[in-house]
Scaffold this motif. Sequence first.
Motif, PDB file in Angstrom:
ATOM      1  N   LEU A  32       0.788  -1.222   0.000  1.00 37.04           N
ATOM      2  CA  LEU A  32       0.000   0.000   0.000  1.00 37.04           C
ATOM      3  C   LEU A  32       0.821   1.274   0.000  1.00 37.04           C
ATOM      4  N   ALA A  33       1.109   1.747  -1.173  1.00 33.58           N
ATOM      5  CA  ALA A  33       1.947   2.932  -1.265  1.00 33.58           C
ATOM      6  C   ALA A  33       1.165   4.182  -0.893  1.00 33.58           C
ATOM      7  N   LEU A  34       0.691   4.194   0.329  1.00 35.58           N
ATOM      8  CA  LEU A  34       0.060   5.409   0.836  1.00 35.58           C
ATOM      9  C   LEU A  34       0.944   5.958   1.944  1.00 35.58           C
ATOM     10  N   ILE A  35       0.874   7.266   2.148  1.00 34.69           N
ATOM     11  CA  ILE A  35       1.707   7.898   3.167  1.00 34.69           C
ATOM     12  C   ILE A  35       0.851   8.126   4.405  1.00 34.69           C
ATOM     13  N   GLY A  36       1.144   7.370   5.448  1.00 32.02           N
ATOM     14  CA  GLY A  36       0.312   7.377   6.648  1.00 32.02           C
ATOM     15  C   GLY A  36       0.152   8.732   7.297  1.00 32.02           C
ATOM     16  N   ASP A  37       1.186   9.561   7.238  1.00 31.33           N
ATOM     17  CA  ASP A  37       1.134  10.841   7.933  1.00 31.33           C
ATOM     18  C   ASP A  37       0.454  11.935   7.118  1.00 31.33           C
ATOM     19  N   LEU A  38       0.095  11.629   5.879  1.00 28.17           N
ATOM     20  CA  LEU A  38      -0.556  12.654   5.056  1.00 28.17           C
ATOM     21  C   LEU A  38      -2.067  12.396   4.967  1.00 28.17           C
ATOM     22  N   ARG A  68      -8.407   6.209  17.177  1.00 29.94           N
ATOM     23  CA  ARG A  68      -8.773   6.828  15.893  1.00 29.94           C
ATOM     24  C   ARG A  68      -9.466   8.160  16.086  1.00 29.94           C
ATOM     25  N   SER A 123       7.724   9.519   6.260  1.00 32.79           N
ATOM     26  CA  SER A 123       6.588   8.746   6.748  1.00 32.79           C
ATOM     27  C   SER A 123       6.602   7.317   6.224  1.00 32.79           C
ATOM     28  N   ASN A 124       6.892   7.168   4.941  1.00 29.98           N
ATOM     29  CA  ASN A 124       6.850   5.838   4.320  1.00 29.98           C
ATOM     30  C   ASN A 124       7.779   5.885   3.117  1.00 29.98           C
ATOM     31  N   ASP A 127      -3.365   7.088   8.130  1.00 29.49           N
ATOM     32  CA  ASP A 127      -3.108   6.219   9.283  1.00 29.49           C
ATOM     33  C   ASP A 127      -4.362   5.855  10.062  1.00 29.49           C
ATOM     34  N   LEU A 128      -5.322   6.773  10.051  1.00 21.29           N
ATOM     35  CA  LEU A 128      -6.475   6.592  10.899  1.00 21.29           C
ATOM     36  C   LEU A 128      -7.622   5.869  10.202  1.00 21.29           C
ATOM     37  N   LEU A 129      -7.420   5.481   8.934  1.00 24.37           N
ATOM     38  CA  LEU A 129      -8.479   4.782   8.208  1.00 24.37           C
ATOM     39  C   LEU A 129      -8.340   3.269   8.398  1.00 24.37           C
ATOM     40  N   SER A 130      -9.410   2.549   8.085  1.00 17.68           N
ATOM     41  CA  SER A 130      -9.360   1.087   8.163  1.00 17.68           C
ATOM     42  C   SER A 130      -8.615   0.549   6.943  1.00 17.68           C
ATOM     43  N   GLY A 142       8.377  11.693   9.505  1.00 18.21           N
ATOM     44  CA  GLY A 142       7.033  11.813   8.974  1.00 18.21           C
ATOM     45  C   GLY A 142       6.214  12.953   9.542  1.00 18.21           C
ATOM     46  N   GLY A 147       6.990   3.454   0.154  1.00 11.35           N
ATOM     47  CA  GLY A 147       5.774   3.874  -0.521  1.00 11.35           C
ATOM     48  C   GLY A 147       5.990   5.149  -1.315  1.00 11.35           C
ATOM     49  N   ILE A 206       7.687  15.201   3.945  1.00  5.17           N
ATOM     50  CA  ILE A 206       6.918  14.415   4.907  1.00  5.17           C
ATOM     51  C   ILE A 206       6.751  12.986   4.398  1.00  5.17           C
ATOM     52  N   THR A 250      -6.121  11.776   8.237  1.00  3.87           N
ATOM     53  CA  THR A 250      -4.835  11.163   7.962  1.00  3.87           C
ATOM     54  C   THR A 250      -5.060   9.697   7.610  1.00  3.87           C
ATOM     55  N   GLU A 293       7.832   4.410  -4.398  1.00  2.00           N
ATOM     56  CA  GLU A 293       6.981   3.724  -5.381  1.00  2.00           C
ATOM     57  C   GLU A 293       6.073   4.721  -6.092  1.00  2.00           C
ATOM     58  N   ILE A 294       5.627   5.717  -5.376  1.00  2.00           N
ATOM     59  CA  ILE A 294       4.766   6.732  -5.981  1.00  2.00           C
ATOM     60  C   ILE A 294       5.582   7.613  -6.924  1.00  2.00           C
TER      61      ILE A 294
END
Lengths: 275, 357
Positions: free
Chosen positions: A100-106, B356, B231-232, A156-159, B299, B235, B227, A154, B238-239
Amino acid sequence: MNTQTIPPLAPDAPVVLEMTNISKSFGAVTALVDVSIRLRQGEVLALVGDNGAGKSTLIKILSGFHQPDTGTIVSQGKEVRFASPRDARAHGIETVYQDLALIGDLSVFHNMFLGREYHKRVLGLNLLDNRKMREQAQLYLDTLGISIPSVNSTVDLLSGGQRQCIAVARSIYSSPKILVLDEPLAALGVRESAHVLGLIQNLRQQRQVSVILIVHNYNQIFEVCDRINFLHSGEIALDASTADTSEEELIRIVKSGLGRKAIDAAAAQVRPGPA
Amino acid sequence: MPPTAIQPTKKNAVGVKVPRTMREQLLILLSRYREASIAVVAIVLVIYFQLGSDGGFLSPSFMSVVLRDTGRLGLIATAEVMLMITGEIDLSLSAIFSIAPYIMALLSVTYGVPLAVGAVIGVLIGILVGAINGIVTVRFKVPSLITTVGTLFFLQGIVVSIYNSQPIVAPVEQPFNAIFGQSLYQPTDALLSWHGVTAFTPFLWALLVVLVLALVLNRTTFGLHTIATGSNIIGAREIGVRTDRMKIYNFMIAGGCAAFAGIINTAQFTSADPQAGSPFLTLQAIAAAVIGGTSLLGGSGTVIGALIGAFVVASLNNGLVMIGAQATVSDIYLGAAIIAAMILSIQVDRLRTRRRV
């Protein structure tokens, strides 16, 4: 499970991608040996195989993250060489990775537009147009029917399922010609899986996007895929059309996993895919 | 995900709790506005010192001392924040802080190079050292902690060997003096006089740099990619984010900031001391960054928090002495503050992710 009928691929659909004799080693570890795959326009190709069979390596080569030791890639009739993910993307190949190439802090909307940000000029400065990105992201997710609490939250906070949907949505935003999905359904519930599969069908039919799908759940293959390539120990052990094989047969072949010869023998029993 | 029975509004979608208790709301405030919590600490500290010193703490002349230290520390802390967001750290900043103004003064004394030109050269040297730190870290995969300890000793060795550890008197003249760093505020100064205002230029420079970097971090592609890198990193790569470059650029920013801080310091003291920046300065700056709400995990981070953190550290250093404590006592508080800030920061993050909110 209800098996959807897949409208047959146009017989004259042009080949959009051809990877020929791709080999790749990491030090002493051989990941791929002379692997060749081809993909036609609007085709959904399933890439199956056990862990370590080389699926991820293959798609990382296709997306420019790794470079092959030998072999060629021909995209839209032209030989290409991808030095970076940017290169591959410039050729219309988008990839959603397993990790999952998502950035958790964004935030969600920053993730949607990372690498293709909207800008506005303020006092001669090239600043991010956050408002536009926020609106576009919301609009786009709404059209895909993906519901999240807020595009501002953010990641990070999603399922897990929400994250996967964002990742898929992210990758198809730029209307790619080829979409590579690495286990897109791994973390999803039934409803979200159905949603992603529906998305894939839409892309294929409406936009003529070709899709390479890495999946472990074989009934999902028969719901959406035209063709199956089975990777075993870094080699393609089976290349068959879904119309010509069945889930039971596929599982039998995959389970046998006795090495190349046994697989070949098994593969010979099903008719080979369109050459 | 199964549909829930009640879905009153969009905000109440599955998986997200609407905060209700006081504690949860406090957590949100703390996590969303990290600068706010450290600002509260700073205000409490100011009140405490103000009362303890019978009103002397907030006098312009004492504030010019505290803000001078805040400026110097704040510039370096901000530089560290940019790097810490990418997941790196730079321990060589104190050496850059020493060598940049030293070369500026040396060029001026030996070759008659104007100080302004020397200052530009000094900042460029800082940027160059940052680039070297970045390239060694990224290309040769040396952890930045080690890379920068190496450059720390290397540069420190060079700067003390030039003139056998002797400070050089820098021929600082007006307006260079006034622009970059005036002598401290004198009791005879009026607050709005030329000298009265320019006594605070070191802090104003730091404030300017912090505001610019805050803008860069929050409103530009560069900031977004910085950031993303921390953070990753996989990832982000890759982006298509150029993570290696992002790290190198931030090392360069850090080097430039440290060199600038050193030049301001020299302008103020009209002397370039080869040992102006001890490694202790870098550690205090890292402390200021951490107290200000930046974690070492990468991050996330706040440059405004770093400046407030620098103010807290500078207040502790000077204020405790002012109210009659021994000079060394401030380190005890500082040490405790760093650990407390880090525990708080990590706990807030954990609770935030778990609930959360």
